[in-house]
Design an enzyme around this catalytic site. Structure first.
Site, short mmCIF file in Angstrom:
data_model
loop_
_atom_site.label_atom_id
_atom_site.label_comp_id
_atom_site.label_asym_id
_atom_site.label_seq_id
_atom_site.Cartn_x
_atom_site.Cartn_y
_atom_site.Cartn_z
N LYS A 57 32.24 45.58 43.22
CA LYS A 57 33.65 45.30 43.53
C LYS A 57 33.88 45.16 45.04
O LYS A 57 34.63 44.29 45.48
CB LYS A 57 34.55 46.43 42.99
CG LYS A 57 34.44 46.66 41.50
CD LYS A 57 34.81 45.48 40.66
CE LYS A 57 33.96 45.43 39.42
NZ LYS A 57 33.70 44.12 38.88
N HIS A 97 43.60 49.24 28.65
CA HIS A 97 42.69 48.20 29.14
C HIS A 97 42.16 47.28 28.05
O HIS A 97 41.24 46.50 28.27
CB HIS A 97 41.52 48.80 29.93
CG HIS A 97 42.00 49.64 31.08
ND1 HIS A 97 42.55 49.07 32.21
CD2 HIS A 97 42.06 50.97 31.25
CE1 HIS A 97 42.91 50.04 33.04
NE2 HIS A 97 42.63 51.19 32.48
N GLU A 110 42.32 51.13 47.49
CA GLU A 110 43.25 50.00 47.47
C GLU A 110 44.68 50.53 47.46
O GLU A 110 44.95 51.62 46.95
CB GLU A 110 43.07 49.14 46.21
CG GLU A 110 41.89 48.20 46.26
CD GLU A 110 41.78 47.35 45.00
OE1 GLU A 110 42.74 47.29 44.22
OE2 GLU A 110 40.71 46.75 44.82
N ARG A 134 31.84 34.75 32.48
CA ARG A 134 31.49 34.47 31.09
C ARG A 134 32.67 33.75 30.42
O ARG A 134 33.75 33.64 30.99
CB ARG A 134 31.27 35.81 30.35
CG ARG A 134 32.49 36.71 30.43
CD ARG A 134 32.57 37.77 29.39
NE ARG A 134 33.90 38.32 29.31
CZ ARG A 134 34.41 39.26 30.11
NH1 ARG A 134 33.65 39.78 31.06
NH2 ARG A 134 35.64 39.67 29.96
C1 MV4 Z 1 44.79 47.85 40.06
C2 MV4 Z 1 46.07 48.16 39.54
C3 MV4 Z 1 47.09 48.39 40.45
N1 MV4 Z 1 46.84 48.35 41.78
N2 MV4 Z 1 44.60 47.80 41.38
C4 MV4 Z 1 42.50 47.89 35.86
C5 MV4 Z 1 41.20 47.32 35.47
C6 MV4 Z 1 40.56 46.82 36.70
N3 MV4 Z 1 40.11 45.50 36.49
C7 MV4 Z 1 41.60 46.88 37.76
N4 MV4 Z 1 42.76 47.47 37.18
C8 MV4 Z 1 43.90 47.69 37.91
N5 MV4 Z 1 43.76 47.62 39.26
C9 MV4 Z 1 45.60 48.04 42.21
N6 MV4 Z 1 45.37 48.03 43.53
C10 MV4 Z 1 46.24 48.21 38.16
C11 MV4 Z 1 45.15 47.98 37.32
C12 MV4 Z 1 45.40 48.02 35.91
C13 MV4 Z 1 45.31 46.88 35.09
C14 MV4 Z 1 44.97 45.63 35.60
C15 MV4 Z 1 44.88 44.54 34.78
C16 MV4 Z 1 45.15 44.65 33.43
C17 MV4 Z 1 45.49 45.84 32.91
C18 MV4 Z 1 45.58 46.98 33.73
C19 MV4 Z 1 45.94 48.20 33.16
C20 MV4 Z 1 46.01 49.32 33.97
C21 MV4 Z 1 45.72 49.22 35.34
#
Ligand code: MV4
Length: 496
Positions: A116, A235, A200, A292
């Site tokens: 990441k 998720h 972040e 993918r």
């Molecule tokens: C975040 C966020 C809020 N702020 N980053 C969740 C999975 C991973 N791919 C990154 N994720 C998140 N990162 C910041 N700086 C909120 C999430 C997140 C989320 C993102 C996409 C789809 C569903 C989610 C569910 C919970 C949290």
């Protein structure tokens, strides 16, 4: 040109790939575990081979066995589908070294996007906006705390090796920071064997919007617009759609441009997805890249008319992308509902068993991608997704109404499903208005569903008995009377 493809997957995505093979005149070779003997993908494929026991690690995740089999049966290519080995750069490297074509990106591209922090750094230098935060792992808690104070709370601690929601922790204030930092590190070490953590800024109540891209081996890049995937629980995506009604033309132009930049940054070829978070001001931030084909690719196919699996195969064969950017438009609206074997009325408890009275919906502008048929076994070994219902409409309202119509037509006995919950979401004001974010389900709709939905829920046995009773009643009437009758009143049988 590729003549035979080994499909290193199971279920609906294996079926999807087999269909593309058939339309291209390519021989499809399925693999199956002992648990999947006789399953739909093995029946539809031209050839099927036992790969190992039910447990994924011994079958669908067995790299050596998969490659050995591909050689033995003279397959020129391997399609990994999604999940399993699809983003395993070690596996992709082994395929590359074997001389077999991998229908996907290079192992190098996958590796570049795997860490990441490395991905964030790469995006930063290629004009792709990232969430404010560090692009290096944070060494000590005090270094981290200084940084958090600088960008301001709340912040989100993330494991460098994480993804898909694992290894994250929100921190709202200075005094929580040290213990949060230490426990995120511990959890990251346990889950990924790597304790690197970075920081972040927390984006509050964002939307999850992703862009489908595709690139060939000649450096041609195209985007296929966006998908809105905010309807999720823990998720796990539940409903996805395209286009997003939240995007205006200007935002769409800049987010698709950013996505193409991201793909170029890792020398990408194949179909790929760039995930973004978007805040209420339509500011967007790179999250991660999925190297993918994705579960939700059909909504993009219905809106653009492009067959993504066909493109993947042609690109892997060394062909150019079949269309120019200005040849594709977003036509109408498509919505995908994921039907899971789980009891949405009992805390989403997984539900296993044999499918009974299984019948899929159909009709105009309805697509069902599934890997099951009546009497299929839904087991604990694999993903609980039974099927995907994808509906198209000229307008979003039409796509929503069609989805509700098709869900009502679905009949699944033998296991519990989330169909009534999907219906509930599609009928909610929040979804209809379309200004929802990733927290809608967990913060609001779950509670409302629990308080509202008991009236319409019956056990499988009750449903099956009602269906049978209604059928018997109407066929009895048919033989004895000429008067009109109603055959679709099986639900009412439950109240009689
Ligand atoms: C975040 C966020 C809020 N702020 N980053 C969740 C999975 C991973 N791919 C990154 N994720 C998140 N990162 C910041 N700086 C909120 C999430 C997140 C989320 C993102 C996409 C789809 C569903 C989610 C569910 C919970 C949290």
């Amino acid at each position: 040109m590729i003549k035979k493809i080994l499909i290193a997957n199971r279920g609906e995505i294996a079926v999807r790939i087999i269909r593309a093979c058939k339309e291209l005149g390519i021989t499809s070779a399925a693999i199956y575990s002992e648990a999947d003997f006789g399953s739909l993908h093995t029946i539809l494929a031209d050839e099927s081979y036992l790969i190992g026991p039910a447990q994924s690690s011994l079958s669908y995740l067995n790299k050596e066995k998969t490659i050995k089999l591909a050689k033995e049966i003279d397959a020129d290519a391997i399609h990994p589908g999604y999940g399993f080995l699809s983003e395993n750069s070690e596996f992709i490297k082994m395929v590359e070294e074997s001389g077999i074509t991998f229908i996907g990106p290079s192992s190098k591209s996958v590796e570049m996007m795997g860490s990441k922090t490395a991905a964030r750094k790469l995006m930063q230098t290629h004009n792709v906006p990232i969430v404010p935060g560090t692009t290096e792992p944070v060494k000590t808690f005090s270094e981290g705390l200084d940084y958090a104070k600088e960008i301001g709370f709340p912040v989100l601690l993330k494991a460098s090796a994480g993804g898909g929601g694992k290894g994250m922790r929100k921190v709202f204030s200075e005094n929580e920071f040290q213990s949060a930092f230490e426990s995120t590190k511990r959890e990251a070490l346990k889950a990924f064997g790597n304790d690197e953590v970075y920081i972040e800024k927390l984006i509050e109540n964002p939307k999850h919007i992703e862009v489908q891209v595709i690139a060939d081996k000649f450096g041609n890049y195209r985007h296929l617009f966006e998908r809105e995937c905010s309807i999720q629980r823990r998720h796990q995506k539940i409903i996805e759609e395209s286009p997003s009604i939240f995007l205006d033309d200007k935002t769409r132009k800049s987010i698709t441009e950013a996505a193409i930049n991201a793909a170029k940054a890792c020398d990408y070829f194949n179909a790929g997805t760039i995930e973004f978070l978007m805040d209420q001001n339509k500011k967007f931030y790179f999250l991660e890249m999925n190297t993918r084909l994705q579960v939700e690719h059909p909504v993009t196919e219905l809106v653009t008319g492009i067959d993504l699996v066909r493109e993947q195969i042609m690109i892997a064969s060394g062909e150019k992308i079949s269309f120019k950017q200005n040849e594709i438009k977003q036509n109408g609206y498509a919505i995908e509902c994921r039907i899971y074997a789980e009891d949405s009325t009992q805390g989403f408890l997984p539900s296993t068993g044999k499918l009974k009275f299984y019948r899929e919906p159909s009709g105009p502008n309805v697509r069902v991608d599934s890997g099951v048929m009546n009497e299929s076994e839904i087991s604990i070994h694999y993903d609980p997704m039974i099927s995907k219902l994808i509906c198209w409409g000229k307008t979003r309202e039409e796509a929503i109404n069609r989805s509700i119509r098709a869900l009502d037509e679905y009949f699944i006995g033998g296991v519990n499903t989330n169909i009534s919950f999907l219906n509930f979401i599609l009928k909610s004001n929040e979804f209809t208005e379309g200004n929802h974010n990733i927290n809608l389900i967990e913060q609001k709709l779950l509670k409302e569903y629990e308080n509202n939905s008991d009236k319409n829920i019956f056990t499988d046995d009750e449903l099956a008995a009602a269906l049978l009773a209604a059928h018997l009643k109407s066929s009895f009437k048919l033989k004895t009377q000429t008067e009109s009758y109603s055959s679709n009143k099986w639900r009412e049988q439950l109240y009689e």
